[in-house]
Design an enzyme around this catalytic site. Structure first.
Site, PDB file in Angstrom:
ATOM      1  N   GLY A 131     -36.616  23.429  18.851  1.00  0.00           N
ATOM      2  CA  GLY A 131     -36.271  22.013  18.916  1.00  0.00           C
ATOM      3  C   GLY A 131     -34.778  21.884  18.679  1.00  0.00           C
ATOM      4  CG  PHE A 156     -42.823  17.416  20.285  1.00  0.00           C
ATOM      5  CD1 PHE A 156     -44.184  17.269  20.084  1.00  0.00           C
ATOM      6  CD2 PHE A 156     -42.084  18.067  19.299  1.00  0.00           C
ATOM      7  CE1 PHE A 156     -44.802  17.747  18.937  1.00  0.00           C
ATOM      8  CE2 PHE A 156     -42.681  18.547  18.148  1.00  0.00           C
ATOM      9  CZ  PHE A 156     -44.039  18.396  17.967  1.00  0.00           C
ATOM     10  CD  GLU A 366     -32.458  10.989  23.779  1.00  0.00           C
ATOM     11  OE1 GLU A 366     -31.226  11.010  23.907  1.00  0.00           O
ATOM     12  OE2 GLU A 366     -33.206  10.279  24.455  1.00  0.00           O
TER      13      GLU A 366
HETATM   14  C1  LIG Z   1     -42.172  11.315  19.869  1.00  0.00           C
HETATM   15  C2  LIG Z   1     -41.245  12.419  20.280  1.00  0.00           C
HETATM   16  C3  LIG Z   1     -40.644  12.377  21.525  1.00  0.00           C
HETATM   17  C4  LIG Z   1     -39.793  13.406  21.939  1.00  0.00           C
HETATM   18  N1  LIG Z   1     -39.245  13.390  23.195  1.00  0.00           N
HETATM   19  C5  LIG Z   1     -38.594  14.499  23.657  1.00  0.00           C
HETATM   20  C6  LIG Z   1     -38.196  14.588  25.041  1.00  0.00           C
HETATM   21  O1  LIG Z   1     -38.396  13.658  25.836  1.00  0.00           O
HETATM   22  N2  LIG Z   1     -37.612  15.728  25.466  1.00  0.00           N
HETATM   23  C7  LIG Z   1     -37.373  16.780  24.632  1.00  0.00           C
HETATM   24  O2  LIG Z   1     -36.840  17.798  25.095  1.00  0.00           O
HETATM   25  N3  LIG Z   1     -37.734  16.724  23.318  1.00  0.00           N
HETATM   26  C8  LIG Z   1     -38.328  15.612  22.816  1.00  0.00           C
HETATM   27  N4  LIG Z   1     -38.731  15.550  21.503  1.00  0.00           N
HETATM   28  C9  LIG Z   1     -38.438  16.668  20.617  1.00  0.00           C
HETATM   29  C10 LIG Z   1     -37.397  16.353  19.546  1.00  0.00           C
HETATM   30  O3  LIG Z   1     -36.119  16.204  20.135  1.00  0.00           O
HETATM   31  C11 LIG Z   1     -37.445  17.486  18.512  1.00  0.00           C
HETATM   32  O4  LIG Z   1     -38.670  17.339  17.818  1.00  0.00           O
HETATM   33  C12 LIG Z   1     -36.280  17.436  17.565  1.00  0.00           C
HETATM   34  O5  LIG Z   1     -35.086  17.784  18.229  1.00  0.00           O
HETATM   35  C13 LIG Z   1     -36.466  18.382  16.368  1.00  0.00           C
HETATM   36  O6  LIG Z   1     -36.908  19.641  16.753  1.00  0.00           O
HETATM   37  P1  LIG Z   1     -38.171  20.306  15.991  1.00  0.00           P
HETATM   38  O7  LIG Z   1     -39.249  19.301  16.005  1.00  0.00           O
HETATM   39  O8  LIG Z   1     -38.409  21.627  16.575  1.00  0.00           O
HETATM   40  O9  LIG Z   1     -37.669  20.458  14.485  1.00  0.00           O
HETATM   41  P2  LIG Z   1     -36.853  21.698  13.881  1.00  0.00           P
HETATM   42  O10 LIG Z   1     -35.719  22.041  14.762  1.00  0.00           O
HETATM   43  O11 LIG Z   1     -37.835  22.761  13.540  1.00  0.00           O
HETATM   44  O12 LIG Z   1     -36.294  21.049  12.557  1.00  0.00           O
HETATM   45  C14 LIG Z   1     -37.088  20.866  11.368  1.00  0.00           C
HETATM   46  C15 LIG Z   1     -36.184  20.250  10.287  1.00  0.00           C
HETATM   47  O13 LIG Z   1     -35.097  21.141   9.994  1.00  0.00           O
HETATM   48  C16 LIG Z   1     -33.849  20.480  10.217  1.00  0.00           C
HETATM   49  N5  LIG Z   1     -32.897  21.461  10.762  1.00  0.00           N
HETATM   50  C17 LIG Z   1     -33.075  22.271  11.831  1.00  0.00           C
HETATM   51  N6  LIG Z   1     -31.979  23.015  12.033  1.00  0.00           N
HETATM   52  C18 LIG Z   1     -31.080  22.648  11.090  1.00  0.00           C
HETATM   53  C19 LIG Z   1     -29.751  23.040  10.766  1.00  0.00           C
HETATM   54  N7  LIG Z   1     -29.085  23.942  11.481  1.00  0.00           N
HETATM   55  N8  LIG Z   1     -29.143  22.451   9.694  1.00  0.00           N
HETATM   56  C20 LIG Z   1     -29.775  21.502   8.971  1.00  0.00           C
HETATM   57  N9  LIG Z   1     -31.033  21.098   9.228  1.00  0.00           N
HETATM   58  C21 LIG Z   1     -31.675  21.643  10.267  1.00  0.00           C
HETATM   59  C22 LIG Z   1     -34.164  19.369  11.209  1.00  0.00           C
HETATM   60  O14 LIG Z   1     -33.195  18.329  11.133  1.00  0.00           O
HETATM   61  C23 LIG Z   1     -35.535  18.928  10.738  1.00  0.00           C
HETATM   62  O15 LIG Z   1     -35.408  18.072   9.634  1.00  0.00           O
HETATM   63  C24 LIG Z   1     -39.536  14.497  21.053  1.00  0.00           C
HETATM   64  C25 LIG Z   1     -40.153  14.534  19.802  1.00  0.00           C
HETATM   65  C26 LIG Z   1     -41.008  13.519  19.415  1.00  0.00           C
HETATM   66  C27 LIG Z   1     -41.672  13.612  18.064  1.00  0.00           C
END
Ligand SMILES: Cc1cc2nc3c(=O)[nH]c(=O)nc-3n(C[C@H](O)[C@H](O)[C@H](O)COP(=O)(O)OP(=O)(O)OC[C@H]3O[C@@H](n4cnc5c(N)ncnc54)[C@H](O)[C@@H]3O)c2cc1C
Length: 393
Positions: A131, A156, A366
């Site tokens: 993500g 997602f 995003e």
């Molecule tokens: C309803 C919904 C709609 C979405 N729509 C889209 C879409 O249309 N297209 C698309 O491509 N994606 C989409 N997403 C995905 C969304 O962009 C990701 O869920 C988001 O970017 C976070 O990625 P992750 O869930 O893998 O969390 P992770 O990357 O696993 O992060 C988990 C936690 O760790 C924190 N974290 C991660 N890395 C770091 C760092 N280096 N330093 C500090 N903190 C960090 C994050 O901020 C978060 O709090 C959607 C998600 C949802 C829930």
């Protein structure tokens, strides 16, 4: 009165959107939330009034009225229904790959259908294991003659199952990290492509969020965006432009909640007077309104920057600031709005309960707000400011 830099012509269009939002979208918001069903009637309303055209140049049938007006349209709709707001924002998100990196033939083939809203668009970057760290994606695209064979999955993805066009990112060189990623336009009826699951969720329940699966999906080579290996740069340039759309959605939610809480506080009486006249509630209202206005300043400044042709690092930082500030404002303001309504705020009959649930996603999608803070700080470190510690006592 709030900050309003729109021209008279832009105001006319914004006011039309505001009226449609109040008359046609607001009465549907609770039903959409309750039913968890994608609101095709709202898409039809946008089509009828040409609202998808706000995001496109005149050359492809769009209105060519610029980024500032487009952002205010998302804000207006989101004041009453965040699901309806994200439909506009994601039409932009899913189309930006074509607009920024598409060749003339690709633009001519696809943009008119996105402008009219005949087709909805989606942006597919995230995977189960990637993500925030999007370069860790595992989906691959291998060229075989005049097609790329896409394999892997995306998670997602907003508009999964309702979009006809997906901007998909996959590795053409799995060993190469960022430069190994390429971007493709994938039509929904591509053989080997399927939407395999839709997620139930906390808020924006009428918006679909789903999983995409690619099994030797045959994507014509003409659907590669830019050059092979340009995908990561394209993905980031898209997000620079699209994140403020989420900022606009967040600001709309925040202002909608503030307006509702104000009206409630003027009419609900305790201890012999309206709660708006109790100082602790008055202070909440004042802080909510001020936060919305500050968020609006950042958002509209971004729209003006895009319309003035600003690009590059300045845009990256401004975009992250808009998304961060507007979404944190939305979460905080909606929580306060629930508090102002007391027990009624927690009950589904009152819209602030929905608004608080809807606000949460704006801090996550995003790019999470942790990532926005990293982006802003990175740009600050890179900037060559005319300030030196030498000589500071
Ligand atoms: C309803 C919904 C709609 C979405 N729509 C889209 C879409 O249309 N297209 C698309 O491509 N994606 C989409 N997403 C995905 C969304 O962009 C990701 O869920 C988001 O970017 C976070 O990625 P992750 O869930 O893998 O969390 P992770 O990357 O696993 O992060 C988990 C936690 O760790 C924190 N974290 C991660 N890395 C770091 C760092 N280096 N330093 C500090 N903190 C960090 C994050 O901020 C978060 O709090 C959607 C998600 C949802 C829930």
């Amino acid at each position: 009165m709030s900050f309003d830099p729109l021209t008279d012509e832009q105001k006319e269009i914004r006011d039309l959107v505001r009226q449609l939002a109040r008359d046609r979208i607001a009465p549907r918001a609770a039903e959409i939330d309750e039913s968890h069903e994608f609101p095709w009637d709202i898409v039809e309303l946008y089509r009828e009034h040409g609202l998808f055209g706000l995001f496109f140049d005149e050359a492809y049938g769009g209105l060519g009225t610029g980024a500032l007006l487009a952002l205010t349209a998302i804000e207006e709709v989101s004041k009453v229904c965040a699901t309806s707001g994200v439909i506009l924002a994601v039409q932009e998100l899913g189309s930006l790959g074509l607009k920024l990196a598409g060749n003339d033939e690709q633009k001519a083939r696809y943009l008119p259908r996105l402008v009219s809203g005949e087709w909805l668009a989606a942006y597919a970057l995230t995977e189960a294991g990637s993500g925030s760290d999007s370069a860790a994606m595992r989906s691959t695209a291998r060229r075989e003659g005049d097609v790329y064979l896409l394999n892997g999955s995306k998670r997602f993805i907003t508009n999964a199952g309702v979009a006809s066009l997906y901007t998909v990112f996959a590795k053409t060189d799995p060993e190469a990290g960022h430069p190994g990623i390429s971007a493709f336009v994938v039509e929904s009826d591509t053989p080997g492509f399927e939407v395999t699951r839709l997620e139930p969720k906390l808020g924006i329940t009428g918006s679909t969020t789903g999983e995409l699966a690619f099994e030797d999906a045959r994507v014509p080579v003409e659907n590669l965006l830019g050059e092979q290996g340009d995908g990561f740069k394209i993905a980031m340039r898209i997000l620079d432009r699209s994140r403020p759309g989420i900022g606009a959605q967040a600001l709309g939610i925040a202002q909608g909640a503030t307006d509702y809480a104000l009206e409630y506080a003027k009419s609900r009486e305790t201890m012999g007077k309206p709660i708006a006249e109790h100082q602790l509630i008055a202070a909440k209202l004042a802080d909510m309104e001020t936060a919305c206005e500050a968020a609006r300043g950042l958002l509209y400044r971004f729209g003006e920057m895009v319309d003035a042709g600003v690009d590059g690092a300045d845009l990256t930082k401004a975009s992250a600031q808009v998304k961060l500030f507007c979404s944190d404002t939305a979460m905080w303001v909606t929580t306060e709005a629930v508090q102002i309504l007391g027990g009624y705020g927690y009950i589904k009959e009152y819209p602030v309960e929905r608004m608080m649930r809807d606000a949460k996603i704006t801090q996550i999608y995003e790019g999470t707000n942790e990532i926005q803070r990293l982006v802003i700080a990175r740009e600050m470190v890179r900037e060559n400011r005319a300030f030196s510690l030498a000589g500071v006592a």
